[in-house]
Design an enzyme around this catalytic site. Structure first.
Site, mmCIF file in Angstrom:
data_model
loop_
_atom_site.group_PDB
_atom_site.id
_atom_site.type_symbol
_atom_site.label_atom_id
_atom_site.label_comp_id
_atom_site.label_asym_id
_atom_site.label_seq_id
_atom_site.Cartn_x
_atom_site.Cartn_y
_atom_site.Cartn_z
ATOM 1 N N CYS A 2 0.827 -1.209 0.000
ATOM 2 C CA CYS A 2 0.000 0.000 0.000
ATOM 3 C C CYS A 2 0.861 1.258 0.000
ATOM 4 O O CYS A 2 1.972 1.257 0.526
ATOM 5 C CB CYS A 2 -0.878 0.017 1.237
ATOM 6 S SG CYS A 2 -1.822 -1.486 1.432
ATOM 7 N N ARG A 27 4.675 0.647 -6.255
ATOM 8 C CA ARG A 27 4.665 -0.254 -5.103
ATOM 9 C C ARG A 27 3.654 -1.381 -5.284
ATOM 10 O O ARG A 27 3.687 -2.362 -4.553
ATOM 11 C CB ARG A 27 4.316 0.532 -3.830
ATOM 12 C CG ARG A 27 5.375 1.547 -3.441
ATOM 13 C CD ARG A 27 4.840 2.485 -2.398
ATOM 14 N NE ARG A 27 4.606 1.832 -1.130
ATOM 15 C CZ ARG A 27 5.430 1.854 -0.094
ATOM 16 N NH1 ARG A 27 6.571 2.485 -0.194
ATOM 17 N NH2 ARG A 27 5.130 1.253 1.028
ATOM 18 N N TRP A 115 -3.055 -2.521 -1.686
ATOM 19 C CA TRP A 115 -2.613 -3.809 -2.199
ATOM 20 C C TRP A 115 -3.281 -4.828 -1.279
ATOM 21 O O TRP A 115 -2.904 -4.956 -0.120
ATOM 22 C CB TRP A 115 -1.086 -3.889 -2.115
ATOM 23 C CG TRP A 115 -0.460 -5.059 -2.785
ATOM 24 C CD1 TRP A 115 -0.169 -5.189 -4.115
ATOM 25 C CD2 TRP A 115 0.003 -6.263 -2.169
ATOM 26 N NE1 TRP A 115 0.439 -6.394 -4.351
ATOM 27 C CE2 TRP A 115 0.554 -7.069 -3.178
ATOM 28 C CE3 TRP A 115 0.005 -6.745 -0.856
ATOM 29 C CZ2 TRP A 115 1.095 -8.326 -2.921
ATOM 30 C CZ3 TRP A 115 0.544 -7.998 -0.603
ATOM 31 C CH2 TRP A 115 1.083 -8.769 -1.631
ATOM 32 N N ASN A 141 -1.028 1.157 6.042
ATOM 33 C CA ASN A 141 -0.129 0.218 5.379
ATOM 34 C C ASN A 141 0.369 -0.729 6.464
ATOM 35 O O ASN A 141 0.781 -0.273 7.529
ATOM 36 C CB ASN A 141 1.041 0.988 4.748
ATOM 37 C CG ASN A 141 1.959 0.076 3.957
ATOM 38 O OD1 ASN A 141 1.648 -1.098 3.754
ATOM 39 N ND2 ASN A 141 3.070 0.607 3.513
ATOM 40 N N GLY A 142 0.309 -2.038 6.211
ATOM 41 C CA GLY A 142 0.753 -3.001 7.221
ATOM 42 C C GLY A 142 -0.351 -4.007 7.496
ATOM 43 O O GLY A 142 -1.310 -4.117 6.722
ATOM 44 N N GLU A 521 18.530 -15.754 -10.165
ATOM 45 C CA GLU A 521 18.073 -14.383 -10.383
ATOM 46 C C GLU A 521 17.419 -14.243 -11.765
ATOM 47 O O GLU A 521 16.372 -13.604 -11.899
ATOM 48 C CB GLU A 521 19.250 -13.406 -10.225
ATOM 49 C CG GLU A 521 18.929 -11.959 -10.494
ATOM 50 C CD GLU A 521 17.842 -11.350 -9.596
ATOM 51 O OE1 GLU A 521 17.385 -12.027 -8.665
ATOM 52 O OE2 GLU A 521 17.427 -10.216 -9.871
ATOM 53 N N LYS A 525 13.559 -13.063 -12.251
ATOM 54 C CA LYS A 525 13.279 -11.859 -13.052
ATOM 55 C C LYS A 525 12.248 -12.195 -14.118
ATOM 56 O O LYS A 525 11.286 -11.472 -14.321
ATOM 57 C CB LYS A 525 14.592 -11.401 -13.706
ATOM 58 C CG LYS A 525 14.770 -9.958 -13.929
ATOM 59 C CD LYS A 525 15.270 -9.184 -12.748
ATOM 60 C CE LYS A 525 14.516 -9.437 -11.512
ATOM 61 N NZ LYS A 525 14.997 -8.883 -10.314
ATOM 62 N N GLU A 528 8.632 -13.010 -12.611
ATOM 63 C CA GLU A 528 7.870 -11.932 -11.974
ATOM 64 C C GLU A 528 7.281 -10.940 -12.969
ATOM 65 O O GLU A 528 6.216 -10.400 -12.721
ATOM 66 C CB GLU A 528 8.663 -11.225 -10.865
ATOM 67 C CG GLU A 528 9.844 -10.402 -11.286
ATOM 68 C CD GLU A 528 10.505 -9.706 -10.075
ATOM 69 O OE1 GLU A 528 11.715 -9.495 -10.129
ATOM 70 O OE2 GLU A 528 9.804 -9.371 -9.107
ATOM 71 N N HIS A 544 18.328 -35.425 -11.244
ATOM 72 C CA HIS A 544 17.739 -36.076 -10.066
ATOM 73 C C HIS A 544 16.236 -35.829 -10.004
ATOM 74 O O HIS A 544 15.645 -35.873 -8.920
ATOM 75 C CB HIS A 544 18.432 -35.584 -8.791
ATOM 76 C CG HIS A 544 19.877 -35.963 -8.764
ATOM 77 N ND1 HIS A 544 20.313 -37.229 -8.482
ATOM 78 C CD2 HIS A 544 20.992 -35.236 -9.055
ATOM 79 C CE1 HIS A 544 21.629 -37.273 -8.573
ATOM 80 N NE2 HIS A 544 22.068 -36.071 -8.930
ATOM 81 N N LYS A 643 6.514 -3.516 -4.654
ATOM 82 C CA LYS A 643 7.933 -3.188 -4.653
ATOM 83 C C LYS A 643 8.553 -3.465 -3.291
ATOM 84 O O LYS A 643 9.625 -4.047 -3.187
ATOM 85 C CB LYS A 643 8.114 -1.710 -5.024
ATOM 86 C CG LYS A 643 9.560 -1.224 -5.007
ATOM 87 C CD LYS A 643 10.373 -1.937 -6.049
ATOM 88 C CE LYS A 643 11.834 -1.518 -6.066
ATOM 89 N NZ LYS A 643 12.643 -2.515 -6.810
HETATM 90 O O1 M6R Z 1 13.710 -4.420 -0.623
HETATM 91 P P1 M6R Z 1 14.318 -5.800 -0.545
HETATM 92 O O2 M6R Z 1 15.618 -5.902 -1.256
HETATM 93 O O3 M6R Z 1 14.393 -6.307 0.865
HETATM 94 O O4 M6R Z 1 13.278 -6.729 -1.303
HETATM 95 C C1 M6R Z 1 13.440 -8.107 -1.340
HETATM 96 C C2 M6R Z 1 12.566 -8.736 -2.407
HETATM 97 O O5 M6R Z 1 11.212 -8.462 -2.133
HETATM 98 C C3 M6R Z 1 12.901 -8.222 -3.805
HETATM 99 O O6 M6R Z 1 14.239 -8.450 -4.130
HETATM 100 C C4 M6R Z 1 12.005 -8.909 -4.853
HETATM 101 O O7 M6R Z 1 12.296 -10.263 -4.934
HETATM 102 C C5 M6R Z 1 12.163 -8.220 -6.200
HETATM 103 N N1 M6R Z 1 10.884 -7.832 -6.726
HETATM 104 C C6 M6R Z 1 12.789 -9.050 -7.247
HETATM 105 O O8 M6R Z 1 12.905 -8.362 -8.451
#
Ligand code: M6R
Length: 648
Positions: A2, A27, A115, A141-142, A521, A525, A528, A544, A643
């Site tokens: 949020c 976000r 959110w 937010n939270g 990674e 990427k 997502e 395996h 985010k």
């Molecule tokens: O703000 P942070 O680095 O703690 O966030 C961790 C993950 O939420 C963040 O890296 C997330 O996996 C990304 N969206 C990946 O692109």
């Protein structure tokens, strides 16, 4: 997660709230709303005049349904001095409903992008939430963990709940406790609610005043000549001010157009200091790029340079900012790394890098696991928490767990003044600048750079590497930005390939050692932002079980940059190819035998093998970006993602 924005001052609030919420779109959200308090009308020039200039019009402004989004409009009831407008879907619906904010007059208001966590995305569940007669309006937010309990008790006392949200419990509690002193009511509410919260609050009988409070969810205040702000993140208010204060945990803030007062949990007034955000608005804008993600991919050379160069002088890594002497560094017997998502992949890379360079054993945990697993750790363990936002709920909880157990914690963090930065014993900032795209790119690259510096500094302090090796490594580190630039110059090769495969159903990434960490990674990427199912495997593990999924035409991306493992990886690529896979090879210039196996090969410049992850990640980022683009997806706002994950 949020987003929250609030403004009180000389200007009309609603357009500022909408503008700020737009800056927080990155976000992630599914609905939005604003609440504007009466009191303080507007001059035609947009500034406020004294007294209530609320027009007769109810500002109902048009159809509440827009482009597939259900929307509703809350007509202000006659006793209420707070007007609320909410809409499901994109902010543009809210903009249309309010004539870009013009039809909701008033110079004090709060806004929110939601959110969904408790209750589906809908108008009724969107914020602001209010108590009866809109005496109190709240954005949150939270997560309020004991909301069901509060809800049950308040319902028995006669309070009526309209939404399924946890937030509404806070609104009713405030209403219950309010008898003319907002700070007192907020203090009482804090004792009743558990969980995490950043709250922006309006009391109908306190025109021109915003109240805010936070626990474990980020919230800042900003001040300017025109008025004062609250926001969950700096980009929301950068257009108006850079003079901000990160509200300390468990503090209450009262804002009027000209004053800001802070109170501790005992409701005593306390002093807080403001600092200047060094980024400008431009850093948080797209600057001609189609998406923030692409812009941030292109900002990587600068981000890495900014992170590395201040820490290297005359070939020597300077880790003074850790506040640890060389002896203390040399005493570290083990490193425990914790993080989430991409930052966790950085930790995986760090494991290989630090163990090789400093011969210190490194354990890596997902923060969400570490915080509950009651870890067994050696006495001289350094706990390293890696986080771009510095606000990730699980990472912050892991940090607190480590501190509770008595360990020294180092935070590798991008956002200055964030919770992890403030609570860690030492901070090593990554200087990536604001990262807006949900999919991290430049922050990831700077985190890699930070762990390289840590590994080299530690290796030196422990006497594992000598001066010559340190010089050689730091010189190469300084060359990484220029090598990333070279990859970006050849982006068309990967762009063409991505277009061809953007409708893939499943993609596998394989690698060994450091290349396995990069594969993790690359796979994250891709999934997502392109929503293509993908998995990353340590190549030796494939047979395996997972190799049973390989069938005709499936794309397998093989990452191979480590000389000692190159042949092994090639064998694994042959195995999948002979089962019908189409193979994309990502390797360094010089490894031309890749072309004997791979159907298509992408080369990155040669570097020291320990730094290869910084180069191979770039084509993998571009692959994900162009595949998502090929599918016509909203790259910067992927579905279901936020985010900064500030809830557990
Ligand atoms: O703000 P942070 O680095 O703690 O966030 C961790 C993950 O939420 C963040 O890296 C997330 O996996 C990304 N969206 C990946 O692109």
């Amino acid at each position: 997660m949020c987003g929250i924005v609030g403004f009180t001052g000389r200007l009309q609030a609603a357009p500022i709230l909408l503008d700020g919420l737009e800056k927080l779109e990155y976000r992630g959200y599914d609905s939005a709303g604003i609440a504007v308090a009466a009191g303080g009308g507007a001059r035609p020039d947009g500034t406020a005049e004294g007294g209530d200039a609320r027009p007769d019009s109810t500002a109902e402004g048009g159809d509440a349904q827009a482009a597939g989004s259900a929307a509703a409009f809350a007509r202000p009831d006659s006793e209420s001095a707070i007007e609320i407008v909410k809409a499901k879907g994109r902010l543009k619906v809210l903009r249309e409903m309010t004539d870009d904010g013009r039809s909701v007059p008033g110079t004090c208001g709060i806004g929110h992008t939601r959110w969904a966590t408790h209750g589906e995305p809908s108008v009724v569940n969107s914020h602001p939430h209010c108590a009866k007669n809109k005496r109190v309006a709240v954005v949150h937010n939270g997560i309020i963990e004991n909301y069901q309990d509060i809800r049950a008790r308040l319902t028995k006392e006669g309070f009526t709940f309209l939404s399924e949200t946890d937030t509404e419990a806070a609104a009713h509690l405030l209403d219950k406790y309010y008898s003319g002193d907002p700070v007192e009511a907020i203090g009482k509410m804090m004792f009743r609610i558990r969980g995490s919260y950043a709250l922006g609050i309006l009391f109908a009988d306190r025109p021109g005043e915003i109240y805010a409070v936070r626990k474990d969810s980020p919230l800042i205040v900003g001040r300017s000549e025109e008025g004062n702000f609250i926001a969950s993140d700096a980009p929301a208010i950068l257009r108006y001010t850079r003079d901000v204060c990160f509200i300390p945990n468990l503090e209450i803030v009262k804002l009027t157009g000209t004053e800001i007062h802070f109170y501790n949990v005992d409701q005593e007034e306390v002093e807080e200091t403001f600092s200047q955000v060094s980024w400008d608005t431009e850093a948080a804008e797209k600057g001609g790029f189609a998406h923030f993600m692409l812009k941030e991919i292109y900002e990587q050379p600068k981000a890495v340079r900014d992170t590395v160069s201040p820490r290297i002088s005359e070939g020597h890594v300077n880790l003074e900012e850790l506040g640890m002497s060389q002896e203390e560094l040399a005493k570290i017997s083990r490193i425990q790394m914790v993080a989430c998502g991409s930052a966790y992949h950085v930790c995986m890379t760090a494991k290989y890098m630090v163990e090789q360079t400093a011969r210190v054993p490194v354990d890596v945990d997902l923060a969400s696991e570490f915080r509950y697993r009651n870890p067994v750790m050696e006495k001289d363990t350094l706990v390293v928490v890696v986080s771009q936002s510095g606000e990730t709920a699980d990472s912050l909880a892991a940090l607190r767990e480590a501190k509770k157990l008595g360990y020294r914690v180092l935070g590798i963090v991008n956002v200055v003044g964030s919770s992890i930065a403030r609570e860690a014993d030492s901070v090593f900032y990554t200087w990536a600048g604001p990262e807006i795209s949900v999919a991290t790119t430049k922050a990831y690259s700077t985190q890699l750079a930070a762990v390289y510096l840590l590994a080299i500094g530690l290796g030196r302090a422990k006497g594992v590497i000598g001066e010559a090796a340190e010089k050689e490594m730091t010189a190469e580190l300084m060359r990484l930005p220029e090598k990333i630039e070279r990859i970006l110059e050849e982006k068309e090769r990967i762009q063409w390939f991505a277009n061809k495969f953007s409708y893939s159903r499943d993609i596998f990434f394989i690698g060994r050692g450091l290349d396995y960490a990069s594969s993790l990674e690359g796979s994250l990427k891709l999934k997502e932002i392109s929503y293509i199912h993908s998995e990353a495997y340590a190549a030796g593990e494939l047979k395996h079980g997972t190799i049973s999924l390989i069938e005709d035409g499936i794309l397998v991306v093989g990452v191979a940059t480590q000389s000692g493992l190159f042949e092994k990886l090639i064998s694994n690529m042959v195995e999948v190819k002979s089962r019908g896979a189409y193979v994309l090879g990502v390797t360094s210039y010089g490894y031309y035998s890749m072309e004997d196996v791979a159907n298509y090969t992408v080369y990155v410049p040669k570097t020291m093998e320990c730094f290869a992850a910084s180069l191979t990640v770039v084509p993998l980022q571009l692959l994900a970006y162009y595949m998502a683009l090929g599918k016509g997806l909203d790259v910067d706002k992927p579905r279901n993602l936020a985010k900064s994950v500030t809830v557990e």
